[in-house]
Design an enzyme around this catalytic site. Structure first.
Site: not given
Length: 580
Positions: A233, A468, A507
């Site tokens: 991320s 995601d 994610h």
């Protein structure tokens, strides 16, 4: 009797008789016996004269690891930096908060503060870091990336956020560092201070890496023989930033779900998705739309099952995973109710919202403002809901689009900040321009050359979940194809950069996916042994709600895991990587 052997410039021994009274020899005359006494007279003050038969003094005992840890506070030599240390004895701590499993070896935990200052907003700032230095060092340095708005120190006893569930690197002997990226607290309110923005973008990471490397050299008397970065991320963005701004810092970089266009693309998509879902949400008792009820869990399961019906068999096995992602074609219109909405269909409004969301945000002229989203059955997972819809049963939404992404948008990504901004009023024609100034500093999607990083032999690995809901897997594919086009095609590019897509993964982790893989070890093998990762061995955890303990090979894009036609669909050995 101790004797001193003289050597010539080639390094070969030279007999003492060969000493001649040159300028240097005059200073060393005693070393040739000319002093008339013990031949161990001082050579330039380096040797002390001793009486015959006198035993050599015992060497001073080496300081203990605990003492070395404490000494670092006063002797580190780093400018503008204060340190605190604590020593953790072997066998007294496990990684993170684990209550079972192997104990860590002895290690020194260093907490540092670089360049403390007061910002223009009157708040205190400093670049904080945590560095763990194991007694039994394996010679490697690992930088753990952060995430979100940062503001905290990732526990350096844990693995990277793209390798959750794998062995602790500290426990394996890595020196490991993390940083708060220049501010304290997870709110993006630091965006009011211009220097804090720069620190968050790159400066804090530069200074943390330099400080960590200097302290490693001080502690062990030598530099790390290899340096690695791993994050997901925001941490993935940080890894890409290092490959571009500081290409000589790391030998191997693993970038999970890299936030390449977070301040100029993915956040726009979050505002778009939030608007589309809010527009169809039922109104609650307070007269406000209840975002979480735009789609029930039953609705999302219908969509997931329909995606599987359309795409699951494309990899040769009906196993609840869409492995052949490039061949997947799905239209949610197949689920549209012919009449009244019920549990076996979704409404026309829901169909249109899904098409808009997965088609990506656009301005009023139809220009794409971000990439599309791939269809994946991971839409049924709680991780997908947490970002997009949340769970609030009132008109106050708690989705991460509204909590995390709006916070970053109004405080950091907008220039100047606009804390009172209403996200549902985002103007897709004019507001993206307010994000461009910071995007030029923060985003990493523009550099699709990585020339310096490649030239020094650096290796780059992307890992991205197909489900995601914030950083689309289509984004990393689009970037990788641009990178490949600049380096002679995918086959040539795979010599230094590879992409691995994880079907079902939300994610960074979670979802109906084999989401655990030891990407760090794969990177070490690639960098130090030249063994390129033709597959990554992946597994689902024992507690995975969909298929516990399942294993799969993750394949380098554009290949996918295809069923061989026999063997258990729960075992990786039944699959091979094939071109789509």
């Amino acid at each position: 009797m101790t004797t001193t052997t003289m050597r010539n410039r080639s390094g070969r021994p030279r007999p003492a008789a060969a000493c001649a009274p040159t300028l240097l020899a005059l200073a060393l005359l005693a070393g040739c016996g000319g002093g008339g006494g013990n031949p161990n007279y001082a050579l330039l003050g380096l040797l002390r004269p001793t009486e015959p038969g006198t035993p050599a003094p015992a060497p001073a005992p080496a300081p203990s690891p605990e003492a070395r840890c404490a000494d670092m506070v006063g002797q580190h030599g780093l400018a503008g930096t204060t340190l605190k240390t604590r020593y953790v004895a072997a066998g007294t701590r496990r990684p993170g908060t684990a209550t079972t499993g192997d104990f860590l070896g002895g290690h020194c935990v260093v907490t540092g503060s670089i360049d403390p200052r007061t910002g223009v907003d009157g708040k205190p700032y400093a670049i904080g870091f945590e560095l763990s230095l194991p007694d039994d060092w394996n010679g490697r340095f690992l930088y753990l990336g952060g995430g979100g708005n940062d503001g905290t120190l990732r526990d350096t006893s844990l693995s990277s956020s793209i390798s959750i569930g794998t062995p602790s690197p500290l426990g394996q002997g890595y020196a490991v560092v993390s940083t708060n990226a220049g501010h304290e607290g997870t709110s993006a309110s630091f965006g009011a201070d211009p220097q804090a923005r720069i620190d968050h973008a790159y400066n804090a990471h530069d200074k943390t890496a330099q400080a960590a490397k200097a302290l490693i050299t001080w502690r062990y008397g030598k530099a790390a023989h290899h340096a690695y970065f791993s994050g997901c991320s925001g941490g993935g963005r940080q890894g890409m930033m290092f490959s571009q701004r500081f290409p000589d810092y790391f030998d191997g970089i693993t970038a999970g779900a890299p936030a390449m266009r977070v301040s100029s693309g993915a956040t726009i998509a979050a505002m778009w998705n939030n608007r589309k879902f809010t527009d169809i949400a039922p109104v609650g008792g307070d007269g406000k739309p209840v975002l979480s009820q735009a789609f029930s869990n039953t609705d999302l399961n219908l969509v997931a099952d329909a995606v599987l019906a359309a795409c699951d068999a494309g990899d040769g096995a009906v196993d609840g995973l869409v492995q052949n992602t490039r061949a997947c074609r799905f239209d949610p219109a197949v689920l549209q109710c012919a009449g009244t909405k019920n549990d076996s269909c979704i409404s026309a409004a829901q169909v249109h919202a899904l098409k808009d969301v997965f088609g990506g945000p656009k301005d009023s002229a139809g220009k794409a403002l971000y990439v599309t989203q791939p269809w994946d059955p991971g839409i049924r997972d709680a991780g997908w809901r947490a970002w997009t819809l949340g769970t609030s049963t009132t008109g106050t939404p708690n989705s991460r689009y509204n909590v995390l992404m709006v916070d970053a948008l109004v405080n950091e990504f907008f220039t100047p900040p606009d804390p009172a901004f209403n996200p549902l009023a985002f103007n897709f024609d004019t507001d993206p321009a307010r994000m461009q100034a910071f995007s030029a500093v923060y985003d990493t999607y523009r550099d699709d050359q990585l020339t310096a990083f490649k030239a020094r032999g650096g290796k780059l690995m992307f890992i991205h979940g197909m489900a995601d809901p914030i950083f689309s897997a289509d984004e990393v594919v689009e970037y990788y194809e641009r990178l490949a086009a600049n380096h002679g095609g995918i086959a040539a590019t795979q010599g230094f950069a590879r992409t691995f897509l994880v079907p079902g993964m939300a994610h960074c982790s979670g979802g109906p996916a084999t989401d655990t893989t030891d990407s760090l070890q794969a990177m070490v093998d690639w960098v130090e042994k030249g063994i390129a990762p033709d597959t990554l061995a992946a597994r689902a955890s024992a507690t995975n709600a969909y298929f516990p303990n399942r294993t799969r090979p993750l394949c380098p894009y554009p290949k996918f895991a295809k069923y061989k036609g026999s063997g258990s669909i729960e075992e990786a050995a039944s699959f091979s990587c094939e071109a789509s």
